[in-house]
Write an enzyme that holds these catalytic residues in place. Structure first.
Site, mmCIF file in Angstrom:
data_model
loop_
_atom_site.group_PDB
_atom_site.id
_atom_site.type_symbol
_atom_site.label_atom_id
_atom_site.label_comp_id
_atom_site.label_asym_id
_atom_site.label_seq_id
_atom_site.Cartn_x
_atom_site.Cartn_y
_atom_site.Cartn_z
ATOM 1 N N ASP A 61 0.863 -1.180 0.000
ATOM 2 C CA ASP A 61 0.000 0.000 0.000
ATOM 3 C C ASP A 61 0.905 1.237 0.000
ATOM 4 O O ASP A 61 2.105 1.154 0.285
ATOM 5 C CB ASP A 61 -0.883 -0.031 1.248
ATOM 6 C CG ASP A 61 -1.792 1.172 1.354
ATOM 7 O OD1 ASP A 61 -2.401 1.557 0.343
ATOM 8 O OD2 ASP A 61 -1.889 1.748 2.458
ATOM 9 N N ASP A 98 -0.312 5.203 0.880
ATOM 10 C CA ASP A 98 -0.600 6.180 1.934
ATOM 11 C C ASP A 98 -0.611 5.519 3.304
ATOM 12 O O ASP A 98 -1.334 4.549 3.541
ATOM 13 C CB ASP A 98 -1.947 6.854 1.690
ATOM 14 C CG ASP A 98 -1.923 7.771 0.484
ATOM 15 O OD1 ASP A 98 -0.829 8.070 -0.020
ATOM 16 O OD2 ASP A 98 -3.005 8.187 0.035
#
Length: 271
Positions: free
Chosen positions: A7, A9
């Site tokens: 991922d 953020d």
């Protein structure tokens, strides 16, 4: 063979400043060992392209919550079925197109009797105000191809949203500030599995080990399908939606935690 799925953020990128400096050394080491680093994100293609160029990532990437996989043309060895060409990439589309999710949002509003505000309803200035992004960053975030983020309604619970969208032929990823309306056949887990399968077809007879890193329930589907799931905590610790999984937790938030956890895991693997 080792693959890193991550991922962005709050994971590879810090939550507060979107910086990745704490992970630079680990990224350089992975690149030296030719270990692919594959973003798996809710971000758009436009957003990931800029970030990949800045960091120096050159592998495939998964965007808009598992709605599409973009394979650079120099990785054409991963393409074993008929895929669309989209700009500089081969495109494996798992979700629907943007016009369909916009229509889905309108149908959802009718079903629940509530007004909902999607990115398509917001100006660049409004997106900047809501997210803290710069003008260019907000433009790239608004450049949706497959999904529609909308402001999470405070008076409609997540189960009700999911129930109505399933009936309409869509899925939803509910977040604290924004939720994402996605196609029913999209998903981070499915996208990761498809890409791992492509690598496996190229590397027949070789064991592929996968590491996945995420920080929120949005990453759950990805973390459930990798061999080694790693949770990146926030400032206040592990997100409650990922607690009690028994998975490894990085010792620090954001990019620093990412760098330490990846370095430790790769060092301990024999492959």
């Amino acid at each position: 063979m080792l693959l890193i799925f991550t991922d962005l953020d709050g994971t590879l990128l810090n939550s507060d400043d979107y910086g990745y400096h704490g992970a630079i050394t680990a990224i350089a080491d992975l690149q030296q060992q030719q270990i692919p680093i594959i973003p798996v994100t809710s971000k758009t293609r436009a957003e990931v392209e800029v970030l990949s160029t800045e960091i120096g990532l050159t592998d495939s990437f998964i965007v808009e919550n598992g709605s599409a996989i973009f394979i650079p043309k120099h990785q054409d060895y991963l393409v074993s079925e008929e895929l669309k060409i989209s700009g500089k990439y081969y495109l494996m589309q798992l979700g629907c197109v943007y016009a369909q999710v916009r229509q889905g949002l309108r149908e959802l509003m009718a079903a629940i009797g509530e007004e909902l505000t999607g990115f398509g309803d917001l100006t660049i200035a409004e997106i900047m105000q809501l997210t803290g992004l710069s003008t260019q960053e907000a433009q790239r975030a608004k450049n949706r191809e497959f999904t529609e983020p909308f402001i999470t309604p405070k008076n409609v619970d997540a189960d009700r949203l999911a129930h109505h969208l399933k009936a309409l032929g869509f899925n939803v990823v509910v977040g604290d500030r924004f939720s994402h309306l996605i196609g029913q056949t999209a998903g981070k887990g499915r996208a990761v599995q498809w890409l791992v399968n492509q690598y496996q077809q190229v590397n027949r007879g070789e064991t592929i080990t996968t590491i996945g890193l995420g920080n929120s329930p949005n990453d759950l589907a990805m973390l459930e399908v990798v061999d080694i799931p790693i949770i990146i905590p926030g400032i206040k610790g592990v997100h409650p939606g990922l607690a009690n999984q028994g998975w490894k937790v990085a010792p620090f938030p954001g990019s620093v935690g990412w760098g330490v956890a990846v370095a430790e895991e790769v060092k301990g693997l024999i492959y």
